[in-house]
Design a protein around this motif. Structure first.
Motif, PDB file in Angstrom:
ATOM      1  N   UNK A  55       0.851  -1.191   0.000  1.00  0.00           N
ATOM      2  CA  UNK A  55       0.000   0.000   0.000  1.00  0.00           C
ATOM      3  C   UNK A  55       0.881   1.233   0.000  1.00  0.00           C
ATOM      4  N   UNK A  56       0.614   2.155  -0.897  1.00  0.00           N
ATOM      5  CA  UNK A  56       1.305   3.447  -0.936  1.00  0.00           C
ATOM      6  C   UNK A  56       0.286   4.526  -0.612  1.00  0.00           C
ATOM      7  N   UNK A  57       0.693   5.466   0.250  1.00  0.00           N
ATOM      8  CA  UNK A  57      -0.204   6.551   0.634  1.00  0.00           C
ATOM      9  C   UNK A  57      -0.871   6.230   1.952  1.00  0.00           C
ATOM     10  N   UNK A  58      -1.564   7.208   2.490  1.00  0.00           N
ATOM     11  CA  UNK A  58      -2.216   7.029   3.781  1.00  0.00           C
ATOM     12  C   UNK A  58      -3.613   7.625   3.734  1.00  0.00           C
ATOM     13  N   UNK A  59      -4.573   6.862   4.218  1.00  0.00           N
ATOM     14  CA  UNK A  59      -5.967   7.304   4.193  1.00  0.00           C
ATOM     15  C   UNK A  59      -6.316   8.074   5.460  1.00  0.00           C
ATOM     16  N   UNK A  60      -7.237   8.994   5.350  1.00  0.00           N
ATOM     17  CA  UNK A  60      -7.857   9.619   6.517  1.00  0.00           C
ATOM     18  C   UNK A  60      -9.106   8.809   6.849  1.00  0.00           C
ATOM     19  N   UNK A  61      -9.435   8.731   8.140  1.00  0.00           N
ATOM     20  CA  UNK A  61     -10.574   7.912   8.546  1.00  0.00           C
ATOM     21  C   UNK A  61     -11.565   8.721   9.365  1.00  0.00           C
ATOM     22  N   UNK A  62     -12.786   8.229   9.405  1.00  0.00           N
ATOM     23  CA  UNK A  62     -13.800   8.759  10.317  1.00  0.00           C
ATOM     24  C   UNK A  62     -14.671   7.598  10.765  1.00  0.00           C
ATOM     25  N   UNK A  63     -15.321   7.760  11.914  1.00  0.00           N
ATOM     26  CA  UNK A  63     -16.134   6.696  12.503  1.00  0.00           C
ATOM     27  C   UNK A  63     -17.595   7.104  12.504  1.00  0.00           C
ATOM     28  N   UNK A  64     -18.423   6.135  12.239  1.00  0.00           N
ATOM     29  CA  UNK A  64     -19.867   6.330  12.353  1.00  0.00           C
ATOM     30  C   UNK A  64     -20.420   5.131  13.117  1.00  0.00           C
ATOM     31  N   UNK A  65     -21.584   5.312  13.737  1.00  0.00           N
ATOM     32  CA  UNK A  65     -22.242   4.210  14.433  1.00  0.00           C
ATOM     33  C   UNK A  65     -23.030   3.396  13.417  1.00  0.00           C
ATOM     34  N   UNK A  66     -22.769   2.093  13.369  1.00  0.00           N
ATOM     35  CA  UNK A  66     -23.520   1.205  12.489  1.00  0.00           C
ATOM     36  C   UNK A  66     -24.883   0.895  13.087  1.00  0.00           C
ATOM     37  N   UNK A  67     -25.728   0.235  12.321  1.00  0.00           N
ATOM     38  CA  UNK A  67     -27.057  -0.151  12.807  1.00  0.00           C
ATOM     39  C   UNK A  67     -26.962  -1.024  14.052  1.00  0.00           C
ATOM     40  N   UNK A  68     -25.842  -1.769  14.195  1.00  0.00           N
ATOM     41  CA  UNK A  68     -25.641  -2.647  15.352  1.00  0.00           C
ATOM     42  C   UNK A  68     -25.213  -1.862  16.582  1.00  0.00           C
ATOM     43  N   UNK A  69     -24.828  -0.596  16.405  1.00  0.00           N
ATOM     44  CA  UNK A  69     -24.289   0.209  17.497  1.00  0.00           C
ATOM     45  C   UNK A  69     -22.778   0.174  17.535  1.00  0.00           C
ATOM     46  N   UNK A  70     -22.152  -0.746  16.795  1.00  0.00           N
ATOM     47  CA  UNK A  70     -20.694  -0.817  16.734  1.00  0.00           C
ATOM     48  C   UNK A  70     -20.163   0.301  15.841  1.00  0.00           C
TER      49      UNK A  70
END
Ligand SMILES: [Zn+2]
Length: 76
Positions: A55-70
């Motif tokens: 893998x080359x490069x780096x991703x930015x991430x964000x979190x969301x709550x899934x339908x399961x709550x996870x």
């Protein structure tokens, strides 16, 4: 014969390559995937060993709550 799987993001900042075949391929048509892709579905390949992935490069991430709550971690 070894098949190489390669690809990356639309802007070219992230590239990946592996000779391992995906263990799972799917088109998800949930509302979340429709919103993120801007189309009727999201398309995904799942690989068993990230260690075998270059893998080359780096991703930015964000979190969301899934339908399961996870937490679901998204990247761009
Ligand atoms: Zn989905």
């Amino acid at each position: 014969m070894t098949r190489i799987y390669s690809g990356g993001c639309a802007c070219g900042a992230i590239r990946y390559e592996t000779s391992r075949a995906p263990i799972f391929q799917n088109h998800c048509q949930c509302l979340d995937c429709q919103k993120r892709s801007g189309t009727g579905h999201g398309s995904y390949l799942t690989f068993a060993q990230r260690a075998d992935m270059r893998i080359e490069g780096e991703a930015n991430t964000w979190r969301v709550a899934g339908d399961s709550g996870n937490d679901k971690i998204h990247a761009f």
